[in-house]
Structures are given as C-alpha cells and as structure tokens.
Design a protein around this motif. Structure first.
Motif, PDB file in Angstrom:
ATOM      1  N   ILE A  65       0.825  -1.206   0.000  1.00 55.99           N
ATOM      2  CA  ILE A  65       0.000   0.000   0.000  1.00 55.99           C
ATOM      3  C   ILE A  65       0.859   1.256   0.000  1.00 55.99           C
ATOM      4  O   ILE A  65       0.579   2.221  -0.692  1.00 55.99           O
ATOM      5  CB  ILE A  65      -0.957  -0.018   1.203  1.00 55.99           C
ATOM      6  CG1 ILE A  65      -1.954  -1.177   1.032  1.00 55.99           C
ATOM      7  CG2 ILE A  65      -1.697   1.300   1.350  1.00 55.99           C
ATOM      8  CD1 ILE A  65      -2.790  -1.426   2.257  1.00 55.99           C
ATOM      9  N   ARG A  66       1.942   1.249   0.779  1.00 58.11           N
ATOM     10  CA  ARG A  66       2.710   2.478   0.966  1.00 58.11           C
ATOM     11  C   ARG A  66       3.801   2.684  -0.075  1.00 58.11           C
ATOM     12  O   ARG A  66       4.124   3.805  -0.434  1.00 58.11           O
ATOM     13  CB  ARG A  66       3.372   2.451   2.347  1.00 58.11           C
ATOM     14  CG  ARG A  66       2.391   2.493   3.504  1.00 58.11           C
ATOM     15  CD  ARG A  66       3.146   2.313   4.809  1.00 58.11           C
ATOM     16  NE  ARG A  66       2.225   2.266   5.934  1.00 58.11           N
ATOM     17  CZ  ARG A  66       2.538   1.823   7.127  1.00 58.11           C
ATOM     18  NH1 ARG A  66       3.752   1.373   7.364  1.00 58.11           N
ATOM     19  NH2 ARG A  66       1.664   1.807   8.103  1.00 58.11           N
ATOM     20  N   ASP A  67       4.401   1.605  -0.539  1.00 55.05           N
ATOM     21  CA  ASP A  67       5.616   1.782  -1.329  1.00 55.05           C
ATOM     22  C   ASP A  67       5.470   1.333  -2.781  1.00 55.05           C
ATOM     23  O   ASP A  67       5.460   2.137  -3.679  1.00 55.05           O
ATOM     24  CB  ASP A  67       6.770   1.016  -0.675  1.00 55.05           C
ATOM     25  CG  ASP A  67       7.002   1.457   0.759  1.00 55.05           C
ATOM     26  OD1 ASP A  67       6.899   2.675   1.018  1.00 55.05           O
ATOM     27  OD2 ASP A  67       7.276   0.607   1.608  1.00 55.05           O
ATOM     28  N   ARG A  68       5.354   0.033  -2.999  1.00 60.67           N
ATOM     29  CA  ARG A  68       5.370  -0.457  -4.372  1.00 60.67           C
ATOM     30  C   ARG A  68       4.727  -1.828  -4.412  1.00 60.67           C
ATOM     31  O   ARG A  68       4.479  -2.449  -3.404  1.00 60.67           O
ATOM     32  CB  ARG A  68       6.815  -0.572  -4.885  1.00 60.67           C
ATOM     33  CG  ARG A  68       7.685  -1.478  -4.042  1.00 60.67           C
ATOM     34  CD  ARG A  68       9.133  -1.451  -4.471  1.00 60.67           C
ATOM     35  NE  ARG A  68       9.962  -2.265  -3.604  1.00 60.67           N
ATOM     36  CZ  ARG A  68      10.168  -3.559  -3.765  1.00 60.67           C
ATOM     37  NH1 ARG A  68       9.589  -4.183  -4.764  1.00 60.67           N
ATOM     38  NH2 ARG A  68      10.939  -4.251  -2.941  1.00 60.67           N
ATOM     39  N   SER A  94      -4.133   4.156  -4.919  1.00 57.43           N
ATOM     40  CA  SER A  94      -3.733   5.138  -3.905  1.00 57.43           C
ATOM     41  C   SER A  94      -2.552   5.951  -4.403  1.00 57.43           C
ATOM     42  O   SER A  94      -2.506   7.177  -4.228  1.00 57.43           O
ATOM     43  CB  SER A  94      -3.366   4.430  -2.597  1.00 57.43           C
ATOM     44  OG  SER A  94      -4.479   3.777  -2.051  1.00 57.43           O
ATOM     45  N   ARG A  95      -1.585   5.285  -5.014  1.00 64.47           N
ATOM     46  CA  ARG A  95      -0.408   5.997  -5.524  1.00 64.47           C
ATOM     47  C   ARG A  95      -0.773   6.935  -6.670  1.00 64.47           C
ATOM     48  O   ARG A  95      -0.118   7.942  -6.893  1.00 64.47           O
ATOM     49  CB  ARG A  95       0.663   4.987  -5.958  1.00 64.47           C
ATOM     50  CG  ARG A  95       1.352   4.320  -4.783  1.00 64.47           C
ATOM     51  CD  ARG A  95       2.528   3.470  -5.238  1.00 64.47           C
ATOM     52  NE  ARG A  95       2.095   2.319  -6.011  1.00 64.47           N
ATOM     53  CZ  ARG A  95       1.708   1.165  -5.458  1.00 64.47           C
ATOM     54  NH1 ARG A  95       1.693   1.036  -4.150  1.00 64.47           N
ATOM     55  NH2 ARG A  95       1.347   0.154  -6.201  1.00 64.47           N
ATOM     56  N   GLN A  96      -1.828   6.589  -7.409  1.00 62.63           N
ATOM     57  CA  GLN A  96      -2.267   7.455  -8.503  1.00 62.63           C
ATOM     58  C   GLN A  96      -3.071   8.656  -8.000  1.00 62.63           C
ATOM     59  O   GLN A  96      -3.434   9.535  -8.790  1.00 62.63           O
ATOM     60  CB  GLN A  96      -3.131   6.663  -9.487  1.00 62.63           C
ATOM     61  CG  GLN A  96      -2.374   5.630 -10.306  1.00 62.63           C
ATOM     62  CD  GLN A  96      -3.285   4.916 -11.290  1.00 62.63           C
ATOM     63  OE1 GLN A  96      -4.435   5.312 -11.509  1.00 62.63           O
ATOM     64  NE2 GLN A  96      -2.764   3.869 -11.910  1.00 62.63           N
ATOM     65  N   GLY A  97      -3.363   8.668  -6.710  1.00 58.02           N
ATOM     66  CA  GLY A  97      -4.155   9.764  -6.158  1.00 58.02           C
ATOM     67  C   GLY A  97      -5.640   9.605  -6.383  1.00 58.02           C
ATOM     68  O   GLY A  97      -6.412  10.557  -6.230  1.00 58.02           O
ATOM     69  N   ARG A  98      -6.087   8.382  -6.728  1.00 58.80           N
ATOM     70  CA  ARG A  98      -7.520   8.144  -6.923  1.00 58.80           C
ATOM     71  C   ARG A  98      -8.227   8.038  -5.572  1.00 58.80           C
ATOM     72  O   ARG A  98      -7.635   7.619  -4.576  1.00 58.80           O
ATOM     73  CB  ARG A  98      -7.748   6.849  -7.690  1.00 58.80           C
ATOM     74  CG  ARG A  98      -7.003   6.745  -9.006  1.00 58.80           C
ATOM     75  CD  ARG A  98      -7.639   7.593 -10.083  1.00 58.80           C
ATOM     76  NE  ARG A  98      -7.114   7.255 -11.401  1.00 58.80           N
ATOM     77  CZ  ARG A  98      -7.435   7.889 -12.518  1.00 58.80           C
ATOM     78  NH1 ARG A  98      -8.289   8.904 -12.462  1.00 58.80           N
ATOM     79  NH2 ARG A  98      -6.903   7.530 -13.660  1.00 58.80           N
TER      80      ARG A  98
END
Length: 613
Positions: free
Chosen positions: A222-225, A279-283
């Motif tokens: 979730i946080r990194d990759r 989450s990383r995409q800011g969705r």
C-alpha cells in the motif's frame, strides 16, 4: 526430455512429443488443450531442431509453485556464455490477429476469439517469469538465468504490430512467424547445443520457498510499491479495473467489475494490489469487506502506525450515506458476505430505509469492484452472488465486466483437492471420492485430536505457520476473571479453548481479529468467522457432530450446531447449505497441507477409508 538430436525423421519428432505428454498425463488436459498442444508443440520442437538445439529439454505445462497455473513450455538447457543452467518460458499463442483493446497497452482483443479482452501475452509471460524467480529456490539470486518469450507462430507482424510496444526486456520478448529466423537466433544465443536434462531435473527438484504472506507484505504494497506478482486472470482482472477507472472518469460514467474465484485464487491479492496502485495514482479509493476479522487485521497490520492507511479499510455497511460516485473505486473484497440491507438494530431511525446494500455499494463509486466466492456464504442473510450483483447493475444500465480466476494459490495450487472437498461436502455433483494424492498438496486423516495437534505443532516447530479450526459445535465462553480462556472444546481427554471473542488479547492469546496471523493463535481453536479470508501453511480441521457420515454420504445435523446464526429464522435447507459452506471454508485454508479428524466414529472411519483408497 530432449526434443530430438536433429538427425531423426519427422515421425520421431512426434513420438518424442507424445512420450513427453505421457510423462505429463497427470495434468489431465481438456480436449481443447490437447488439440492446442498438437498444433503448437511440433512447431516449437522443430524450431529447436533447426536451431541445432535438439538436446534442450522441453518441460510442457510446467506448474508454477503453489498455484495450478501452468506455463505452456519451459526450455531447460546450458547457458552458451557461462555454462550455467539456463531456462526460457515460452507462451505459445495460436492467434493469427490481435490488437490493443481500446488503446490500452495491457489488454488485447484477439481476432476470431470470443470472450472479451485478454491479457497482453508479453505481460503474461513476464508475470510467469517473475513469479517463478520469487518461488523457486534454484533461481534465487539468478534472475538472469530465466528469460521469457511470447511466440505467436501463426501471426504475421502486420496483424499484431500494436502488441510490440510492450516488448521491453529479456522477460518480455515476442516473436511471430515472420520472425522465426530471429527466434532461432535468439535460441542459439541463449542455449549451448548440449543436453538440458540436468538443468531440467534441478528445476523440477528445486525447493519451493514459502509463499509471500498476504498480510506481511500489505504495508509495503500500500505504501511503497507492488510486492505481489499477478498471474494470468489475476493480472487481467487488475488491468480491466484500471482500464475501467480511466474510461469511467473520462466519460463521466459507471462500470461494475465482478471477479470470482475459489479459495486462494488471489482475490485479496488483486484487491490490495489495486488499493496500492490507485492510492499511488491519487484516486479516491477504499477497500471494504463484510468480515470483522479481516477488516480489523488489515487495519492493524498494514495500517499499523498510519491512520491514513487504516482509513482505507471499511465495512460494507459504511456506505449508507455515501456521496453518489464520491469514490473513483470501491473494492468490495469477500463480496459473498454482502447482506440484504445495511441496517441493524443500532441503525438510527433517520438512516433506516429499504435500500439494498448492493445498491449502496454500486452507488458509492464510479467503478465498484466485487471479489467473491459463492461457496463461502456461511451466515444467514449473506447474499453476494454474481447474479445478484449483475442483476442490480444491469437493471440500471451499467456495463458489467466479469472475470473468473482459474488459478488456485491456496491448497498448494491443487485443483484436485478443491474438487475433492466440493464433492466430499456435496457442493458439487458426483459424491465423495477417494483422495488419490497430489504432489503439490498433502492431505491425511489424524487418528485423534492429540495427534492432530502434534502433527501441526511439528510443522510450527519447523518454521511453518499452522492453525487448528473446528465446526461451531461447542459452547463459547467468556474469559475467566483471572484472564484465562475456558477450554470449551473437550474431546477424548483433549481440550482447547476457542479463539478470543473480543478485540483485546487474553493472556498470550491474541485478539479475535489477529488469531490467524499473530503469534499465540496456535494454542486456540479457530472458528469459521476468524479463519475466513486467511491462510496458513498447515491446516488442521476438527469436523464436529454437525456434519456426519450416514448411509453413504455426509449429512448435516442442525441440532448439533452451536452457531447462533442458525437459530434466527433460518430454514433447514438454508442451515444445511451454511454448515456445508462452513466446512468448505475451514478445509481450504491451508497452503501446503491439511489434517482432518472427526469426533464421530463412523465419520472418522469414512475419512480414513477415503485416504487409504
């Protein structure tokens, strides 16, 4: 097995392939798969001969460790440059034409083939390579020893030219019939003209490293990759969701994705992979389940120390007042646990309505994603089925994508075991069958509860994870005042407590939600509500008096159940199905093996006979 030495006639080529297929008879391919082999294997075999590499071994339908997914062929030989073992995964496609699906580089539409978009073959073979390196000990630290190619031997370049954009590494090469010469050159560069028998044997005999545990890596995911390798239909489902997100956002529309699969098919891996990527995409994305144990574990393990991460995990009944399309994506994991409504006795009067829970979940996001297994409905009122979700979505004019996961990751990738369990419990036609064994999964009957525990403890002492579970057939007491648990389960001079009921640890026993994952859980027996959604290496199951063998089959005894859920207006037919589904869940938690014991003498003898056959 070497294909041929290059000096024998075509008839010998067919004989060698047939001999190899006899060695792989345990695969039990369908007629369609056998026809595919008959068309594709001679092409690859002839290519090896013409490249002067007839001694290279072809491992047909190589089973990826801890999954039933199979790579079409792995070539095993000697590295021309170093003299070390060298391997090449070859995905054989008979396609004659393919193009990108809606300009998405991850998905392709195949001419003349129904069923919607397929995963790009280069991504498919790349995923196989990454997965094999992750799990096969012989390749640890030697990722360069394994390459991958997609071989579209019936296709001309011009008919698949869109697909070349994804070719970017030694694990994502692609060749067509126009590039056969280049393929032969590639093979010659990779392999020496020497026997690959020893390399093949080392790959097949290699130890399999323990699977990456879902929850241990969720925080990094979730946080990194990305930490998980998604294979075949898993990756297809992942890409279809991402494709739908982009399309729904751009067109101001809604699309529904339904992903079905049995236990261990990777539904939760897909869910966490999507949660991490979106989450990383800011969705705007949330994860929701109907399982308290699963949700609380996700909040505490990947969410430890981060209120932001904890906030990503919700319950299905959290969306009564959700803003319409307020989320880009809502990931509904364990969606078979969807209930008729979100209301309960604590719901304020101002929020009460006749609105269906499935409609609330669909309304909450532009792309609601449902991951489910219809055989895991274990409580009255749970109604998450494909037909229910599709019916509600299509009635409102929404596009629905349905993907079935045919991989099996839990149970050692043994489809034979899952089929055996379904027939044993009467959830699939055919009746109980003898257990004939499977090299990838161990099943045996324990002779007593003491032996069951001893077998599991021996695995725990060797560094494996292990848990005991049982049907809900004994009382479940509150902890004593001195912070100890009551040994409610008493059998033949052996006793153990249930797992903790509440949110706090009791002595060395972890809180209910952490029983399956935290140290100390082995000393208690888990029930279906704490085991569902989790996995461990070795699984021990106590079959209680609510499921007994009589007159040639297993029958349910509702009166023997202590599950309070079966007393609230549930019909006998519903109770029968729920008890059978409960044992289906309990019997499919193990990744390496399962031990089974019944406290009913006739049932125990029946299980013994199935194992001895």
């Amino acid at each position: 097995m070497p294909v041929t030495d290059g000096s024998v006639p075509e008839r010998r080529l067919s004989e060698v392939i047939a001999e190899h297929l006899r060695r792989t008879a345990h695969i039990n391919p369908s007629d369609a798969e056998r026809r595919s082999w008959d068309r594709s294997l001679p092409v690859l075999a002839r290519d090896l001969v013409d490249a002067g590499l007839g001694a290279v071994e072809m491992l047909v339908e190589y089973q990826l460790p801890l999954t039933s997914k199979r790579a079409d062929v792995i070539l095993a030989g000697v590295d021309r440059r170093t003299g070390d073992d060298a391997y090449l995964v070859v995905e054989l496609k008979q396609w004659s034409q393919a193009e990108l699906f809606e300009d998405d580089p991850q998905l392709v539409l195949v001419g003349g083939v129904s069923g919607g978009p397929r995963l790009h073959p280069v991504l498919q073979v790349e995923g196989y390579c990454d997965y094999i390196v992750d799990f096969v000990a012989a390749l640890e630290g030697r990722s360069d020893a394994l390459g991958g190619v997609a071989y579209l031997h019936n296709a001309a370049d011009l008919d698949v030219q869109d697909l070349y954009a994804e070719v970017r590494s030694e694990r994502s090469r692609m060749f067509t019939k126009n590039r056969r010469g280049a393929f032969l050159d590639y093979l010659r560069e990779r392999f020496a003209p020497q026997s690959g028998a020893a390399a093949a044997d080392r790959l097949l005999a290699s130890a399999v490293r323990p699977s990456k545990q879902l929850l241990k890596l969720a925080a990094q995911e979730i946080r990194d990759r990305e930490q998980f390798v998604l294979l075949g239909e898993q990756r297809l489902a992942y890409e279809i969701v991402l494709n739908s997100v982009g399309r729904a956002r751009g067109a101001d529309s809604k699309e529904v994705v339904v992903i079905t699969g049995g236990p261990g098919s990777g539904k939760s891996v897909i869910a966490l992979s999507l949660l991490g990527e979106l989450s990383r995409q800011g969705r705007a994305v949330l994860h929701a389940t109907g399982s308290r144990s699963f949700t609380e574990t996700l909040r505490r393990v990947p969410g430890k120390g981060s209120s932001k991460v904890k906030g990503l995990f919700k319950y299905f009944n959290s969306f009564i007042k959700a803003e319409h399309n307020g989320l880009d994506v809502l990931i509904c994991d364990e969606a078979h646990r969807i209930r008729e409504t979100s209301q309960n006795r604590y719901t304020p009067a101002r929020l009460r309505s006749d609105r269906r829970q499935v409609d609330e979940l669909i309304d909450a996001a532009r792309v609601p994603v449902f991951l489910l297994d219809e055989h895991q409905v274990v409580r009255p009122g749970e109604m998450g089925t494909v037909a229910e979700i599709r019916g509600h979505a299509e009635a409102r004019g929404f596009r629905v994508h349905e993907i079935s996961l045919d991989e099996q990751f839990r149970c050692g990738g043994s489809r034979a075991y899952e089929e055996w369990v379904l027939r044993l419990l009467g959830l699939r036609a055919g009746g109980p069958a003898p257990w004939l064994g499977d090299d990838h999964f161990s099943v045996s009957a324990a002779e007593s509860p003491q032996e069951l525990e001893a077998l599991l403890r021996s695995k725990l002492d060797k560094g494996y994870s292990a848990r005991m579970t049982a049907g809900f057939c004994w009382p479940w007491s509150e902890p004593r005042q001195d912070d100890t648990l009551v040994h409610d389960i008493r059998l033949d001079g052996w006793s153990r407590p249930w797992n903790v009921k509440g949110d706090r640890a009791v002595g060395d026993a972890p809180a209910s939600a952490l029983w399956a994952t935290q140290e100390g859980g082995f000393e208690q027996v888990g029930c279906v509500y704490t085991a569902q959604g989790f996995e461990y290496d070795w699984n021990g199951v106590i079959i209680g008096p609510d499921l007994v063998y009589r007159d040639g089959r297993l029958v349910t005894v509702r009166a023997a159940s202590r599950d309070p859920a079966l007393t609230r207006g549930t019909t006998d037919e519903q109770a029968d199905r729920l008890i059978r589904n409960t044992y289906k869940v309990l019997l499919t938690r193990g990744m390496i093996g399962t031990f089974i014991w019944s406290d009913d003498a006739e049932t125990q003898e029946f299980i013994r006979k199935l194992m001895r056959a």
